[in-house]
Design a protein around this motif. Structure first.
Motif: not given
Length: 491
Positions: A410-422
């Protein structure tokens, strides 16, 4: 309103074709995953926690090393067959031959490496140096799993969804007599034998259907001219391979960290049992993804808002819908397992797995778009960031056992999403409406609020009431979102 949505969607030949593919995919995948789920429940309730933990890490190894071979070349076959099958059959033949040969060579290399270093393999990955015969059987299962996976990818490119459905049905129907009974009578080594036999049989069936598809299209394997298509491997397959090379070992590394911790195999058993529930959400989304992929390649950037919604939004919304049941009712679903799994750690692990299923579902349409625009290097760096985060989170949370393993993802996907989705929005991989719209934000808030309820120790009636309310809100928001996009201007 529902009839209006269906009529709206099924008004073109393309949409009818997609619906037909989804129905075949649904039928085959439902039977396959349903029987496999039942098989794993039977095995879970029969073997000890330690044995099921060993089976869990073995499953992870087979998936990991199979994806080394098939993750890149199966996707490459799907993409280029779907693009060129109506334009240039000679090119399709050369790409199919090249990708099959590449898959075969890598599969043989993996088979040889595992067996040459079997003792190290058993010691460091399975955490049991006596698993030498099991290692041989695992390598056989990996070999045929990889070849079968590639052939299924090629069948998707040819849009032979009925053939894929039959292969999936065979997979499910044979699972109980082969996997369950071999495990019951011979334990973990029986499970490994069953996996090797099952994947060999699936390879035979998928080979038969792929040969039929090739004959129908007037295509055959050959080495002539395949060097001309090496640029395809360089531009598409290599970054796709590296992306798979990162994700699969990361999962295996995280599982290995778990089994090497205190009560490692017991915690792995709980995690594996909880993760079985993800099969339901993955069944629906793999069903949609299998059908959508060839169309996503051809329709990207065509401003077809209805298709874009089906490609991007539908997998995520299905993931949220099904995961809400696991978030609110983990104890109810856990009742299908033996009483040794009836504890708070199991319940919380189920709820946490539901959350990262939602993240995975959110990324499925994005992955198809990246393949459609041949930006697999973006996917590679995305997976690279995620893998570092996943391993770090697992390392620091493993003291929580199965729950820590689930929270790490959960933590990995959460942080990763803030980095790559924008970044993806900026590169026009998808429309910003998918993550910045009012509907998207409301759904994420709904998921967050639902997740916090697992810490409140609510009684069953309150959880049922909250589940019903959440499902109604999700349905209302989703329908409004679809209708708004359907009415927006399409170029």
């Amino acid at each position: 309103m529902i009839k209006k949505i269906i009529d709206n969607f099924l008004k073109s030949e393309l949409q009818v074709k997609i619906a037909n593919g989804v129905l075949w995919s649904f039928f085959g995948t439902l039977i396959s995953r349903g029987f496999l789920f039942l098989t794993m429940i039977l095995i879970t309730n029969t073997v000890s926690l330690k044995e099921f933990g060993e089976i869990g890490i073995i499953k992870s190894i087979i998936v990991t090393f199979s994806l080394f071979s098939v993750a890149s070349f199966g996707v490459t076959a799907t993409r280029y067959i779907s693009i060129y099958k109506g334009k240039d059959l000679n090119k399709v033949s050369k790409i199919l031959s090249l990708t099959y040969l590449s898959t075969f060579i890598i599969s043989v290399l993996i088979f040889l490496i595992i067996n040459i270093f079997s003792k190290q393999f058993a010691t460091h990955l399975i955490n049991n140096e006596s698993f030498l015969i099991e290692t041989l059987l695992i390598s056989i299962a990996i070999f045929f799993s990889a070849l079968n996976g590639f052939q299924n990818g090629a069948l998707v490119g040819f849009e032979k969804f009925k053939s894929i459905a039959i292969v999936n049905i065979v997979n499910g129907v044979l699972a109980i007599p082969i996997l369950y009974f071999s495990t019951i009578f011979y334990g973990v080594i029986g499970y490994c034998s069953g996996m090797a036999i099952l994947f060999f049989l699936l390879f035979i069936f998928s080979s038969y259907f792929l040969n039929n598809a090739k004959k129908e299209a007037g295509i055959r394997y050959g080495l002539k001219g395949i060097k001309e298509e090496l640029s395809v491997i360089k531009k598409f397959s290599v970054p796709s391979f590296l992306g798979g090379f990162i994700v699969s070992p990361t999962i295996l590394i995280c599982n290995s960290i778990l089994v090497k911790s205190d009560n490692g195999f017991v915690n792995m058993a709980i995690y594996e049992a909880a993760f079985n529930f993800s099969i339901v959400a993955m069944t629906f989304n793999s069903m949609i993804g299998q059908v959508i992929y060839p169309f996503a390649v051809r329709l990207f950037n065509k401003n077809n808002n209805k298709f874009n919604f089906f490609n991007l939004n539908a997998p995520w919304l299905i993931g949220v819908f099904l995961s809400l049941f696991l978030i609110f009712l983990p104890d109810i679903f856990s009742m299908i397992f033996d009483e040794k799994y009836h504890n708070i750690k199991m319940y919380n692990t189920v709820s946490c797995i539901a959350i990262f299923i939602i993240f995975i579902s959110h990324r499925q349409g994005i992955s198809r778009n990246l393949a459609a625009i041949n930006k697999m290097w973006y996917s590679f760096f995305d997976n690279f960031i995620w893998s570092i985060l996943a391993v770090l989170f697992t390392y620091f949370l493993v003291y929580e056992g199965s729950l820590g393993r689930a929270l790490a993802f959960i933590g990995a996907y959460f942080v990763n999403s803030f980095i790559v989705l924008p970044f993806y929005v900026n590169k026009k991989v998808f429309n910003k409406d998918f993550i910045y719209s009012r509907e998207s934000i409301l759904i994420w808030l709904l998921v967050l609020i639902s997740f916090t309820t697992i810490f409140l120790n609510l009684d069953l009636f309150c959880r049922l009431l909250l589940l019903l309310t959440s499902l109604l809100l999700l349905s209302f928001i989703s329908i409004k979102w679809f209708l708004r996009l359907s009415k927006s201007k399409e170029a």
